[in-house]
Design an enzyme around this catalytic site. Structure first.
Site, PDB file in Angstrom:
ATOM      1  N   HIS A 152      58.032  41.513  77.356  1.00 55.28           N
ATOM      2  CA  HIS A 152      57.641  40.429  78.256  1.00 55.28           C
ATOM      3  C   HIS A 152      57.580  40.941  79.696  1.00 55.28           C
ATOM      4  O   HIS A 152      58.280  41.900  80.035  1.00 55.28           O
ATOM      5  CB  HIS A 152      58.683  39.292  78.219  1.00 55.28           C
ATOM      6  CG  HIS A 152      58.632  38.447  76.981  1.00 55.28           C
ATOM      7  ND1 HIS A 152      59.762  38.086  76.282  1.00 55.28           N
ATOM      8  CD2 HIS A 152      57.594  37.837  76.352  1.00 55.28           C
ATOM      9  CE1 HIS A 152      59.417  37.308  75.257  1.00 55.28           C
ATOM     10  NE2 HIS A 152      58.111  37.147  75.272  1.00 55.28           N
ATOM     11  N   CYS A 207      65.993  35.196  79.499  1.00 54.63           N
ATOM     12  CA  CYS A 207      65.527  34.586  78.225  1.00 54.63           C
ATOM     13  C   CYS A 207      66.433  33.463  77.743  1.00 54.63           C
ATOM     14  O   CYS A 207      65.997  32.582  77.014  1.00 54.63           O
ATOM     15  CB  CYS A 207      65.494  35.621  77.116  1.00 54.63           C
ATOM     16  SG  CYS A 207      64.863  37.215  77.558  1.00 54.63           S
TER      17      CYS A 207
HETATM   18  N1  GLY Z   1      64.023  38.682  70.033  1.00 55.50           N
HETATM   19  C1  GLY Z   1      63.384  37.976  71.053  1.00 55.50           C
HETATM   20  C2  GLY Z   1      61.925  37.994  70.906  1.00 55.50           C
HETATM   21  O1  GLY Z   1      61.400  38.939  70.352  1.00 55.50           O
HETATM   22  O2  GLY Z   1      61.239  37.089  71.278  1.00 55.50           O
END
Ligand code: GLY
Length: 258
Positions: free
Chosen positions: A166, A253
């Site tokens: 991300h 996150c």
């Molecule tokens: N394990 C978090 C993701 O891959 O979105």
């Protein structure tokens, strides 16, 4: 400066040990330890002047504690995303009720297929949003996001990702024009106008710190980043995220902050 009043988190479920992982940080998460770390995370947030909504664990979605991905919250609206990871896509339906506690229906927007978008790819810098074009966030998702933000007087620009999961895996805004940058983001022209603090490769994971009302939460075990953040003048809190790291998950996150 107080900017955030609310935080939403979701308790990790036992199935998290089967969550998606690139294997970059090897090992299976220890669930009991993950719960303790989640408690510590909530306790650190509670010291930052926010109220905290704690959603229950959801065993259907191993990665559902990473609540930042199925929604994006701005000063003017909330956006339910359309996660690009198939096993995570249904998380978007489970976050809506929590969002409705804070936003009326006409201020809740949706990213729709074939557009995909995950909140971990979106970095808010005031009224401008950088969005990573990644394996999880596609061109159509970015187009829809740009259109939604424009409706509320906000802007968006795309940052192509080459290496990381991300956008916020490698770059995070700490307000006050300060930005932590690592790896592929160090030389990106997009971020040149910010005061960029370059994170060394061996501490790359800690590029993912979160600013919450003038306190910066830093993951445990990254002394260079901790010192760099303190040298910028921020109060800091340190939280161990070892079990989430095994799933490529970081501090950002694990919550929605708004
Ligand atoms: N394990 C978090 C993701 O891959 O979105």
């Amino acid at each position: 400066m107080k900017k955030f009043n609310h935080v939403i988190v979701r308790r990790p479920c036992r199935a998290m040990v089967e969550g998606i992982t690139s294997g970059l940080y090897p090992g299976k998460p220890d669930y009991e330890r993950a719960l303790e770390e989640h408690d510590d995370y909530i306790s650190a947030l509670s010291r930052c002047g926010v109220d905290i909504t704690i959603l229950p664990k959801d065993e259907r979605y191993p990665d559902s504690c990473f609540v930042e991905d199925p929604a994006l919250i701005t000063r003017a609206c909330a956006i339910i995303t359309n996660p690009g990871a198939e096993s995570r896509n249904g998380e978007k339906y489970e976050i809506i009720d929590a969002i409705r506690q804070f936003f009326p229906e006409d201020k809740i927007e949706y990213i729709k297929a074939p557009g995909t978008l995950e909140g971990g790819d979106v970095m808010m810098c005031g009224d401008h949003f950088f969005v990573g074009r990644s394996a999880r966030t596609n061109e159509e998702g970015i187009r829809q996001l740009t259109e939604i933000l424009a409706k509320y007087g906000m802007t968006c620009s795309e940052v192509p990702l080459e290496e990381v999961l991300h956008l916020k895996t490698g770059v995070n805004y700490l307000e006050d024009n300060n930005m932590l940058v690592c790896g592929e983001f160090v030389d990106k022209p997009d971020f040149q106008s910010y005061n960029r603090v370059v994170i060394p490769e061996e501490e790359a994971y800690a590029a993912n710190c979160i600013w919450v009302n003038d306190t910066v939460i830093v993951p445990e075990g990254y002394p260079t980043v901790l010192k760099a953040v303190q040298d910028l003048g921020y109060k800091t809190l340190v939280v161990d995220t070892s079990e989430y790291r095994k799933l490529d998950g970081g501090l950002s996150c694990l919550s929605l902050r708004f």
